[in-house]
Motif scaffolding. Sequence first.
Motif, PDB file in Angstrom:
ATOM      1  N   ASP A   1      26.893  25.915  29.229  1.00 56.17           N
ATOM      2  CA  ASP A   1      26.976  27.318  29.841  1.00 56.17           C
ATOM      3  C   ASP A   1      27.740  27.301  31.226  1.00 56.17           C
ATOM      4  O   ASP A   1      28.091  28.193  31.664  1.00 56.17           O
ATOM      5  CB  ASP A   1      25.558  27.181  30.650  1.00 56.17           C
ATOM      6  N   ALA A   2      28.648  26.076  31.424  1.00 57.34           N
ATOM      7  CA  ALA A   2      29.378  26.259  32.604  1.00 57.34           C
ATOM      8  C   ALA A   2      30.797  26.424  32.547  1.00 57.34           C
ATOM      9  O   ALA A   2      31.261  26.984  33.306  1.00 57.34           O
ATOM     10  CB  ALA A   2      29.468  24.678  33.175  1.00 57.34           C
ATOM     11  N   PRO A   3      31.643  26.899  31.339  1.00 56.53           N
ATOM     12  CA  PRO A   3      32.016  28.310  31.927  1.00 56.53           C
ATOM     13  C   PRO A   3      31.093  29.251  31.264  1.00 56.53           C
ATOM     14  O   PRO A   3      30.275  28.642  30.358  1.00 56.53           O
ATOM     15  CB  PRO A   3      33.373  28.481  31.708  1.00 56.53           C
ATOM     16  N   SER A   4      31.318  30.544  31.534  1.00 56.20           N
ATOM     17  CA  SER A   4      30.220  31.291  31.075  1.00 56.20           C
ATOM     18  C   SER A   4      30.843  31.419  29.485  1.00 56.20           C
ATOM     19  O   SER A   4      31.841  31.291  28.968  1.00 56.20           O
ATOM     20  CB  SER A   4      30.661  32.911  31.323  1.00 56.20           C
ATOM     21  N   ALA A   5      30.134  32.174  28.794  1.00 57.33           N
ATOM     22  CA  ALA A   5      30.302  32.370  27.255  1.00 57.33           C
ATOM     23  C   ALA A   5      31.497  33.128  27.288  1.00 57.33           C
ATOM     24  O   ALA A   5      31.826  34.124  27.693  1.00 57.33           O
ATOM     25  CB  ALA A   5      29.110  33.029  26.478  1.00 57.33           C
ATOM     26  N   PRO A   6      32.491  32.769  26.237  1.00 52.71           N
ATOM     27  CA  PRO A   6      33.352  33.479  25.792  1.00 52.71           C
ATOM     28  C   PRO A   6      33.616  34.860  25.667  1.00 52.71           C
ATOM     29  O   PRO A   6      32.454  35.491  25.267  1.00 52.71           O
ATOM     30  CB  PRO A   6      34.129  33.030  24.622  1.00 52.71           C
ATOM     31  N   GLY A   7      34.315  35.799  26.527  1.00 45.95           N
ATOM     32  CA  GLY A   7      34.180  37.201  26.434  1.00 45.95           C
ATOM     33  C   GLY A   7      33.157  37.991  27.350  1.00 45.95           C
ATOM     34  O   GLY A   7      33.223  39.142  27.450  1.00 45.95           O
TER      35      GLY A   7
ATOM     36  N   ARG B   1      36.805  42.404  46.086  1.00 46.07           N
ATOM     37  CA  ARG B   1      37.866  41.381  45.998  1.00 46.07           C
ATOM     38  C   ARG B   1      37.053  39.931  45.994  1.00 46.07           C
ATOM     39  O   ARG B   1      37.341  39.128  45.090  1.00 46.07           O
ATOM     40  CB  ARG B   1      38.615  41.293  47.144  1.00 46.07           C
ATOM     41  N   ALA B   2      35.939  39.878  46.717  1.00 45.64           N
ATOM     42  CA  ALA B   2      35.186  38.511  46.595  1.00 45.64           C
ATOM     43  C   ALA B   2      34.472  38.427  45.074  1.00 45.64           C
ATOM     44  O   ALA B   2      34.404  37.278  44.787  1.00 45.64           O
ATOM     45  CB  ALA B   2      34.129  38.539  47.622  1.00 45.64           C
ATOM     46  N   LEU B   3      33.898  39.644  44.765  1.00 42.50           N
ATOM     47  CA  LEU B   3      33.419  39.579  43.297  1.00 42.50           C
ATOM     48  C   LEU B   3      34.548  38.896  42.188  1.00 42.50           C
ATOM     49  O   LEU B   3      34.159  38.129  41.484  1.00 42.50           O
ATOM     50  CB  LEU B   3      32.762  40.833  43.070  1.00 42.50           C
ATOM     51  N   LEU B   4      35.740  39.686  42.273  1.00 45.50           N
ATOM     52  CA  LEU B   4      36.652  39.378  41.604  1.00 45.50           C
ATOM     53  C   LEU B   4      36.980  37.942  41.574  1.00 45.50           C
ATOM     54  O   LEU B   4      37.058  37.221  40.309  1.00 45.50           O
ATOM     55  CB  LEU B   4      38.001  40.172  41.769  1.00 45.50           C
ATOM     56  N   ASN B   5      37.109  37.437  42.667  1.00 42.26           N
ATOM     57  CA  ASN B   5      37.506  35.769  42.786  1.00 42.26           C
ATOM     58  C   ASN B   5      36.069  34.762  42.342  1.00 42.26           C
ATOM     59  O   ASN B   5      36.369  33.883  41.717  1.00 42.26           O
ATOM     60  CB  ASN B   5      37.800  35.585  44.311  1.00 42.26           C
ATOM     61  N   CYS B   6      35.093  35.186  42.503  1.00 41.28           N
ATOM     62  CA  CYS B   6      33.991  34.737  42.086  1.00 41.28           C
ATOM     63  C   CYS B   6      33.898  34.611  40.460  1.00 41.28           C
ATOM     64  O   CYS B   6      33.876  33.740  39.922  1.00 41.28           O
ATOM     65  CB  CYS B   6      32.632  35.068  42.522  1.00 41.28           C
ATOM     66  N   CYS B   7      34.054  35.928  39.686  1.00 43.86           N
ATOM     67  CA  CYS B   7      34.192  35.738  38.534  1.00 43.86           C
ATOM     68  C   CYS B   7      35.089  34.856  37.984  1.00 43.86           C
ATOM     69  O   CYS B   7      35.007  34.368  36.741  1.00 43.86           O
ATOM     70  CB  CYS B   7      34.568  37.040  37.995  1.00 43.86           C
ATOM     71  N   THR B   8      36.539  34.838  38.642  1.00 41.38           N
ATOM     72  CA  THR B   8      37.623  34.077  38.034  1.00 41.38           C
ATOM     73  C   THR B   8      37.256  32.729  38.154  1.00 41.38           C
ATOM     74  O   THR B   8      37.571  31.888  37.242  1.00 41.38           O
ATOM     75  CB  THR B   8      38.852  34.387  38.842  1.00 41.38           C
ATOM     76  N   ALA B   9      36.535  32.355  39.033  1.00 40.42           N
ATOM     77  CA  ALA B   9      36.257  31.002  39.561  1.00 40.42           C
ATOM     78  C   ALA B   9      35.251  30.347  38.206  1.00 40.42           C
ATOM     79  O   ALA B   9      35.316  29.021  37.954  1.00 40.42           O
ATOM     80  CB  ALA B   9      35.539  30.748  40.732  1.00 40.42           C
ATOM     81  N   VAL B  10      34.376  31.280  37.852  1.00 39.33           N
ATOM     82  CA  VAL B  10      33.538  30.762  36.677  1.00 39.33           C
ATOM     83  C   VAL B  10      33.890  31.282  35.194  1.00 39.33           C
ATOM     84  O   VAL B  10      33.026  31.172  34.402  1.00 39.33           O
ATOM     85  CB  VAL B  10      31.883  31.276  37.340  1.00 39.33           C
TER      86      VAL B  10
ATOM     87  N   CYS C   1      34.291  34.207  34.132  1.00 40.25           N
ATOM     88  CA  CYS C   1      34.076  35.715  33.804  1.00 40.25           C
ATOM     89  C   CYS C   1      35.217  36.734  34.062  1.00 40.25           C
ATOM     90  O   CYS C   1      36.066  36.092  34.648  1.00 40.25           O
ATOM     91  CB  CYS C   1      32.783  35.933  34.561  1.00 40.25           C
ATOM     92  N   SER C   2      35.387  37.541  33.459  1.00 48.23           N
ATOM     93  CA  SER C   2      36.098  38.811  33.739  1.00 48.23           C
ATOM     94  C   SER C   2      35.268  39.910  34.223  1.00 48.23           C
ATOM     95  O   SER C   2      34.158  40.051  34.262  1.00 48.23           O
ATOM     96  CB  SER C   2      37.032  39.200  32.448  1.00 48.23           C
ATOM     97  N   CYS C   3      35.949  40.850  35.264  1.00 51.75           N
ATOM     98  CA  CYS C   3      35.197  41.896  35.554  1.00 51.75           C
ATOM     99  C   CYS C   3      35.961  43.317  35.457  1.00 51.75           C
ATOM    100  O   CYS C   3      37.164  43.322  35.484  1.00 51.75           O
ATOM    101  CB  CYS C   3      34.569  41.888  36.860  1.00 51.75           C
ATOM    102  N   MET C   4      35.397  44.366  35.536  1.00 53.16           N
ATOM    103  CA  MET C   4      35.947  45.704  35.227  1.00 53.16           C
ATOM    104  C   MET C   4      35.145  46.596  36.316  1.00 53.16           C
ATOM    105  O   MET C   4      34.072  46.633  36.572  1.00 53.16           O
ATOM    106  CB  MET C   4      35.648  46.244  34.018  1.00 53.16           C
TER     107      MET C   4
END
Length: 329
Positions: free
Chosen positions: A55-61, A84-93, A95-98
């Motif tokens: 689980d640790a990183p998120s599932a691919p995609g 910006r904080a959401l984007l950084n958190c997604c990158t850290a774990v 995930c990607s975000c839109m």
Amino acid sequence: MAKSVRMADIAQRLGISIVSVSKGLSGKEGVSEEMRAKILETAREMGYEMQSRTDAPSAPGQTIGILVADHFFNENAFYSALYRALLNCCTAVGCSCMLELVSSEAEKNCVMPTFLANRKVDAIVFMGEISRRYISRAAASGLPFLLLDFYDETLSADSVLSDNMAGGYTMTEHLLSSGRKKIGFAGSINATSSIMDRYLGYCKALLRHGIEPRTDWRLEDRDKEGRFIPFSLPDEMPEAFVCNCDEVAFNLVERLKREGYRVPQDVAVTGYDDYRFSTICTPQLTSYRVDVEGMAAAAIDHLRRQMNHKRVSAPTVLVPGAFVKRDST
């Protein structure tokens, strides 16, 4: 059943941000080895449910879609920092975000975002107040979702919030402790749940001191579309104003100065958020610092648990902020 331990609990124990805890637990860069060891040790001591390696990183995609009303999002807005904080958190774990902005027309007609219509995301964050009809239509997709920086009692929806009532109380109590008893509030309380809760904190502080809030000292700051409007100052001025955000406080200070009032000698003013307007204001604003990184980390952690079918800690997560004293009071 024992209460589930959250990353926020570990962060509070160690006096660090939730982002740092997330990086320490996931093995990401950004914290020292010494701090990573402390984070892991504290997590074990507190009984934090560590995710498995799968689980640790998120599932691919895995992709998180972020929706925000267009009028909330501009170059200087609080929500740009939150995104910006959401984007950084997604990158850290991993995930990607839109991000998609929802125009007033799209919100009114419940026009769904492209990323949802094309099924390009695995979960949704509604960032900032948006209509119930729009949320309900988007939620019909069946994707995990949460409300960030607002809530709605009529919807069965998880939320991540700044502790707005505590913040409003703290700012009002600060003014009361300075000897000021005649205190107004600047903000349209029915515009957002955050403004309402900050107002309720203001009322709670006054009432605990035996002071009845005066409706003529409650200034409307925006119209029904959420756009800022000029203030109508009361005939009898209070000694201070608690404002619902820094931008409103900045606008109020400028208006007071044009009317010949000195800030804080004649009228003290407090802000909220501790974002850009708190330091460009003259005098600089006493404010309540919202933990933007903590809110973002809690939101992403919450959604990842939903996406990976893990138990979430609570339907509503309150992230505490911090009092910041400056020259406006």
